[in-house]
Design a protein around this motif. Structure first.
Motif, short mmCIF file in Angstrom:
data_model
loop_
_atom_site.label_atom_id
_atom_site.label_comp_id
_atom_site.label_asym_id
_atom_site.label_seq_id
_atom_site.Cartn_x
_atom_site.Cartn_y
_atom_site.Cartn_z
N MET A 121 0.90 -1.16 -0.18
CA MET A 121 -0.02 0.15 -0.06
C MET A 121 0.77 1.30 -0.09
SD MET A 121 -2.96 1.03 2.65
CE MET A 121 -3.90 2.46 2.30
N ALA A 122 0.59 2.30 -0.96
CA ALA A 122 1.49 3.45 -0.98
C ALA A 122 1.24 4.49 -0.15
CB ALA A 122 1.20 4.45 -2.42
N ASP A 123 2.34 5.23 0.39
CA ASP A 123 2.17 6.07 1.61
C ASP A 123 2.10 7.33 0.90
OD1 ASP A 123 2.34 7.57 3.89
OD2 ASP A 123 4.56 7.22 4.14
N THR A 124 0.79 8.24 1.26
CA THR A 124 0.50 9.61 0.78
C THR A 124 0.76 10.54 1.65
OG1 THR A 124 -1.87 9.30 1.34
CG2 THR A 124 -1.00 8.43 -0.80
N SER A 125 1.07 10.24 2.70
CA SER A 125 1.24 11.44 3.93
C SER A 125 2.25 12.57 3.52
CB SER A 125 1.70 10.82 5.23
OG SER A 125 2.81 10.07 5.04
N LEU A 126 3.33 12.09 2.86
CA LEU A 126 4.33 13.12 2.67
C LEU A 126 3.98 14.19 1.47
CD1 LEU A 126 7.29 13.87 2.92
CD2 LEU A 126 7.92 12.46 1.14
N PRO A 127 3.44 13.76 0.50
CA PRO A 127 2.75 14.80 -0.29
C PRO A 127 1.80 15.75 0.28
CG PRO A 127 2.88 12.60 -1.52
CD PRO A 127 3.35 12.41 -0.12
N ALA A 128 0.89 14.95 1.03
CA ALA A 128 -0.12 15.95 1.82
C ALA A 128 0.49 16.87 2.62
CB ALA A 128 -0.99 15.02 2.48
N SER A 129 1.58 16.64 3.44
CA SER A 129 2.18 17.33 4.07
C SER A 129 3.05 18.55 3.47
CB SER A 129 3.63 16.81 5.08
OG SER A 129 4.25 17.55 5.83
N ALA A 130 3.57 18.34 2.22
CA ALA A 130 4.21 19.18 1.48
C ALA A 130 3.35 20.46 0.92
CB ALA A 130 5.08 18.62 0.53
N LEU A 131 2.18 19.63 0.33
CA LEU A 131 1.30 20.75 0.14
C LEU A 131 0.70 21.73 1.14
CD1 LEU A 131 -0.93 21.70 -2.20
CD2 LEU A 131 -2.49 19.76 -1.62
N ALA A 132 0.54 21.05 2.24
CA ALA A 132 0.10 21.97 3.48
C ALA A 132 1.12 23.06 3.82
CB ALA A 132 -0.26 20.95 4.84
N GLN A 133 2.39 22.66 3.80
CA GLN A 133 3.27 23.62 4.03
C GLN A 133 3.33 24.81 3.03
OE1 GLN A 133 7.07 21.39 4.21
NE2 GLN A 133 6.56 20.57 6.43
N SER A 134 3.21 24.38 1.82
CA SER A 134 3.00 25.31 0.63
C SER A 134 1.95 26.42 0.75
CB SER A 134 2.97 24.50 -0.72
OG SER A 134 4.17 23.82 -0.74
N LEU A 135 0.77 25.56 1.21
CA LEU A 135 -0.22 26.58 1.51
C LEU A 135 -0.22 27.32 2.42
CD1 LEU A 135 -3.23 23.99 0.97
CD2 LEU A 135 -2.57 25.90 -0.65
N ARG A 136 0.54 27.16 3.65
CA ARG A 136 0.82 27.92 4.90
C ARG A 136 1.82 28.98 4.40
NH1 ARG A 136 0.54 22.97 7.53
NH2 ARG A 136 2.89 22.71 7.61
N LEU A 137 2.65 28.68 3.54
CA LEU A 137 3.83 29.73 3.33
C LEU A 137 3.22 30.61 2.29
CD1 LEU A 137 6.88 30.66 3.39
CD2 LEU A 137 7.10 29.04 1.09
N GLY A 138 2.30 30.14 1.46
CA GLY A 138 1.48 31.05 0.56
C GLY A 138 0.71 31.87 1.30
N TYR A 139 -0.10 31.36 2.61
CA TYR A 139 -0.84 32.20 3.26
C TYR A 139 -0.10 33.54 3.86
CZ TYR A 139 -3.95 33.60 7.06
OH TYR A 139 -4.67 34.13 7.84
N ARG A 140 1.11 33.05 4.59
CA ARG A 140 1.71 33.95 5.26
C ARG A 140 2.22 35.10 4.23
NH1 ARG A 140 5.06 29.51 9.02
NH2 ARG A 140 3.44 28.87 10.17
N LEU A 141 2.86 34.70 3.15
CA LEU A 141 3.30 35.71 2.17
C LEU A 141 2.49 36.66 1.78
CD1 LEU A 141 5.54 36.76 0.28
CD2 LEU A 141 5.00 35.08 -1.22
N LEU A 142 1.17 35.99 1.47
CA LEU A 142 -0.02 37.18 1.26
C LEU A 142 -0.45 37.73 2.39
CD1 LEU A 142 -2.33 37.80 -0.88
CD2 LEU A 142 -3.73 35.98 -0.15
N LEU A 143 -0.46 37.23 3.48
CA LEU A 143 -0.83 38.27 4.82
C LEU A 143 0.20 39.11 4.97
CD1 LEU A 143 -2.56 38.71 7.41
CD2 LEU A 143 -1.11 36.90 8.41
N ALA A 144 1.66 38.90 4.67
CA ALA A 144 2.55 39.78 4.98
C ALA A 144 2.50 41.22 3.83
CB ALA A 144 3.88 39.48 4.59
#
Length: 346
Positions: free
Chosen positions: A1-24
């Motif tokens: 069975m394939a592990d999909t936790s790593l891509p989801a974690s990377a996407l969440a980090q990207s979203l948080r970084l984009g949100y922080r940049l937009l907030l700044a």
């Protein structure tokens, strides 16, 4: 069975970084918006602050604190001490029709028609065109901002109306000031007087507007004028000036010649008088010399030998006197005969 936790974690980090940049970026933009009207006012400027479109205050040199747009808006104007320059070509084009005191309807109509073409009618029914350079300052920034784009056109009309009124009380020569018989100091005085009276008249009209409740917020400091004639009349005016200069030159030459002749005549009269005085002195000296012996006998006539000395002197001199005569006729004093002598009756 394939592990999909790593891509989801990377996407969440990207979203948080984009949100922080937009907030700044949003915070920086908001800070820039809040501080858009926080700036220093230079010493040569002043700022009119409008709060929701209404004039709130006038900020002089210093730090300006105002709400951002659209709450507050800023109108930047030159400081009161700064002179502004404005050209007004053909002063009478924007002037209102003025009734000339003591003038007939025909003169008034003529003045109105000339005003429409940019020319002024002078007091001696001459025609002249005046162009002005107006130097003004903004002494009431709030009133000037309230008038907006209408302030300077109204100033043009005031200058034109004042020039039209002043020209009606002057003759053409006092406005053009081009007569060569006027000293340069007098010409400068006439020009300065015309400029000064025009400045005074314009400021009086500005004060009248202020008293009526419609101030322009302007004050005129100086007006420079350039005058000219209509093209069709320029040649005739130049011919008159040339004729005047010719007459003045000929008059000066005639006065110089008359002064030279007067000096020569005075010198000739002085020479004649000196010669006459010299001859008179010579004859007087000669007469005194010839009568000196008789004058010397005058004190002795009261003495006993006085008459005898006089007869002796007479006998000595009578021969010299008779020798000068062309013809001598003698007669015995004891004779009863008479001699008829031709000549003027005594």
């Amino acid at each position: 069975m394939a592990d999909t936790s790593l891509p989801a974690s990377a996407l969440a980090q990207s979203l948080r970084l984009g949100y922080r940049l937009l907030l700044a970026i949003t915070l920086l933009a908001g800070l820039g918006w809040l501080t858009a009207h926080v700036r220093p006012v230079p010493a040569d400027s002043q700022a009119v602050v409008l709060h929701f479109g209404a004039i709130d205050r006038v900020q002089r040199a210093g730090l300006l604190l105002a709400w951002p747009s659209p709450i507050d808006s800023i109108i930047w104007l030159p400081a009161t001490e700064r002179l502004q320059q404005r050209q007004v070509e053909g002063l009478s084009r924007n002037a209102h029709a003025l009734a000339l005191d003591g003038a007939g309807t025909s003169l008034q109509q003529m003045g109105d028609e000339l005003a429409g073409s940019g020319y002024l009618l002078t007091g001696d029914v001459g025609v002249v065109q005046l162009n002005a350079t107006v130097y003004y300052r903004i002494d009431d920034a709030a009133a000037y901002a309230r008038q907006g784009d209408q302030a300077l056109p109204v100033l043009d009309r005031l200058v034109s109306a004042a020039a039209l009124q002043l020209s009606a009380g002057r003759d053409l020569d006092s406005i053009l000031v081009t007569r060569s018989n006027q000293p340069s100091s007098q010409q400068a005085e006439l020009r300065e007087r015309l400029r000064g009276e025009l400045v005074q008249a314009v400021n009086q009209r500005l004060q009248q507007l202020r008293q009526r409740g419609v101030p322009l917020g302007l004050q005129v400091a100086r007006i420079d004028l350039t005058s000219s004639l209509p093209h069709a009349a320029q040649a005739a005016f130049d011919a008159v000036l040339t004729a005047d200069q010719t007459v003045e030159r000929q008059l000066a030459q005639a006065q110089t010649a008359a002064a030279r002749q007067q000096q020569q005549a005075s010198a000739a009269v002085s020479t004649i008088l000196n010669s006459a005085h010299a001859r008179a002195d010579e004859r007087l000296a000669q007469a005194r010399n010839e009568t000196s012996e008789i004058l010397a006998l005058a004190p002795r006539m009261q003495q006993a030998d006085g008459p005898a000395l006089l007869r002796q002197l007479y006998q000595d001199k009578i021969q010299q006197v008779l020798a000068k005569a062309g013809q001598v006729t003698t007669m015995d004093p004891a004779s009863s005969g008479r001699v008829i002598v031709p000549g003027v009756r005594p």
